[in-house]
Scaffold this motif. Sequence first.
Motif, short mmCIF file in Angstrom:
data_model
loop_
_atom_site.label_atom_id
_atom_site.label_comp_id
_atom_site.label_asym_id
_atom_site.label_seq_id
_atom_site.Cartn_x
_atom_site.Cartn_y
_atom_site.Cartn_z
N UNK A 36 64.48 33.60 57.29
CA UNK A 36 64.27 32.80 56.09
C UNK A 36 63.51 31.52 56.42
N UNK A 37 63.83 30.91 57.57
CA UNK A 37 63.11 29.70 57.97
C UNK A 37 61.65 30.01 58.28
N UNK A 38 61.39 31.16 58.86
CA UNK A 38 60.00 31.54 59.14
C UNK A 38 59.23 31.80 57.85
N UNK A 39 59.90 32.35 56.85
CA UNK A 39 59.25 32.62 55.56
C UNK A 39 58.79 31.34 54.87
N UNK A 40 59.39 30.19 55.22
CA UNK A 40 58.98 28.93 54.63
C UNK A 40 57.59 28.50 55.07
N UNK A 41 57.09 29.08 56.17
CA UNK A 41 55.80 28.66 56.73
C UNK A 41 54.72 29.73 56.59
N UNK A 42 55.04 30.90 56.12
CA UNK A 42 54.05 31.98 56.05
C UNK A 42 54.10 32.65 54.69
N UNK A 43 53.06 33.41 54.42
CA UNK A 43 52.98 34.25 53.23
C UNK A 43 52.48 35.63 53.61
N UNK A 44 52.28 36.51 52.65
CA UNK A 44 51.82 37.88 52.98
C UNK A 44 50.47 37.91 53.68
N UNK A 45 49.61 36.91 53.42
CA UNK A 45 48.28 36.89 54.02
C UNK A 45 48.19 36.03 55.26
N UNK A 46 49.27 35.39 55.63
CA UNK A 46 49.27 34.56 56.84
C UNK A 46 49.16 35.45 58.08
N UNK A 47 48.25 35.10 58.95
CA UNK A 47 48.01 35.91 60.15
C UNK A 47 49.06 35.55 61.21
N UNK A 48 49.72 36.57 61.76
CA UNK A 48 50.66 36.40 62.86
C UNK A 48 50.01 36.93 64.13
N UNK A 49 50.04 36.12 65.18
CA UNK A 49 49.40 36.44 66.45
C UNK A 49 50.48 36.63 67.50
N UNK A 50 50.32 37.64 68.35
CA UNK A 50 51.30 37.86 69.41
C UNK A 50 50.94 39.04 70.27
N UNK A 51 51.80 39.31 71.24
CA UNK A 51 51.62 40.44 72.16
C UNK A 51 52.71 41.46 71.89
N UNK A 52 52.32 42.67 71.47
CA UNK A 52 53.28 43.72 71.09
C UNK A 52 54.22 43.20 70.01
N UNK A 53 53.66 42.69 68.92
CA UNK A 53 54.44 42.08 67.86
C UNK A 53 55.32 43.07 67.11
N UNK A 54 55.08 44.36 67.26
CA UNK A 54 55.91 45.32 66.54
C UNK A 54 57.37 45.22 66.97
#
Length: 537
Positions: free
Chosen positions: A445-463
């Motif tokens: 829920x705290x993460x949802x405060x900073x992102x939306x459906x179009x916000x790009x998430x970057x990472x390594x093996x994010x699945x």
Amino acid sequence: MLSQTRQPLNANPATGITANKATAVGTSGTMKYTAAVRSLKRPASDSPGSSQTSKTDPLKRPKTTTTTPTPKATVSTEVPAKSAVRQTLNPRLISRAPVPHGIRLKYLEVLQTEITRLSGNPKGEAATQKIIEKCLDLEEEVATKKRDIYRSAISNLCMRYKKATPRNIRKSYRKKWQKPLQHLLAGLDNAKLPLDTGLAKSTEVTRLRDLVANTEVLKKHSYVLTPPTEEEIEQAREGLAAASGYEHCERCNQRFQVFPGRRISDGSLTTGGTCNYHYGRKSGLRPTPGAVSEQKWTCCSRVVGFDSGCEIAPTHVFKVSDPKRLALTLQFTHTPKNPRIKHDRALALDCEMSYTSLGMELVRLTATAFPSGKIVIDALVKPYGVVLDFNTRFSGVTQEMLSSAPLWKPTAAYPDAVTTDLINPTLHTPPSQLGCFSTPEHARRALYNYIGPDTILIGHALENDLLHLRMCHSAIVDTVVLFPHQKGLPVRNKLKYVVEKVLGREIQVDGGIRGLRGMIRPWMRGVQRNWRGGRLG
């Protein structure tokens, strides 16, 4: 090769026990080498010093002197004292021999031939005794620790020595010393400035859209893009009830039983006792059918299949990857719309997990703004289940950190992508104490405060990170997709390798400190390197 073996010292002919064996565990390699060199300088048995020892010490007198009519004055000349410690290529006596004596002897002969070849065919009695000692140690270890699979284990051992060359043996001994030198030659520098693309910060976020993976690629990399239905969740609940808590250990693959609410009779969480396992990965070429495996574990450099493990954990652990079963604890959700979020926003995301009575759960969430690298969220997470193993070597989280952490509170507004300066990750100072979310749902829920459906998430093996956050998100930039392994899936490049090759930096050098803290000690190594070279004023 010969310098790694042991030379018998002060052996007792009645028991066959040597002083070198009795102290092998508590001495260093230098002391072993010194003892071996000193043993080569011992006077021969027919010298005055050796003859005097055999006369004065009754324990050194050979048994043959009690049954032969030879006068006592001629004992040292007819039966030298040195012959009592001379070993022959004869299998050592053990309580339960895995195979007949003749078969063990044949394997010993093969080992002696190959070790002699790898040692350069040395001459002399001392060298021969060292080789025999090495062969007897190797064969005895297999016969006692691998009794049930003796033939297979000893055959694999003989085959490895047959395929080895003197050059490979010397290379394996120098490997751990060459690694720091290889890093210096590769030009890795954690003290250099952040990467400058030459583009405006706002343009970098816009160009990042070109790297977003499409839906087909995400499905190929096991991303969950649709939450499980109620029927699928109910089916998973019925299957879990039918399993009665039985799972397969993620580390040793042993079947055991889990009690999420603790067993009433004794309060246990799991059955099966301790877990003997390798925490590293298999390295090397996979064996072809009918061939001998040459793979090794990265944690201890032991050959795969030769032993059960190099570490022991108090309990077995398991991991759940099925989204339907994971939804029993916390349902997956699509990233909700957030009108307050700008379209040109991107975050780098990393999660750390630990083993609990419900499987593997989220215990730390870290999110940083792109491209500045400024921290948005860095907090611990209390899991739903009882922790079986914090997996500190890889997660960096301990019981003390989680129990003493206060509730997490946002400390600053989201950094502006245009005005915020770039942060060198190796110069970052971690907080003295991390905050904590009460549940994984609160962290999401705290993460949802900073992102939306179009916000790009970057990472390594994010699945894997999104799986334990129970998030369905499609705007993904995954470095596993951008830098694929040359062999293709399921083989993947490690993040450490990608950072070294692309950015010229070292990360995860401590082998157990992850996230933002993993960047600090590499920077200190860079400072020390520059200080030693006289480049710091």
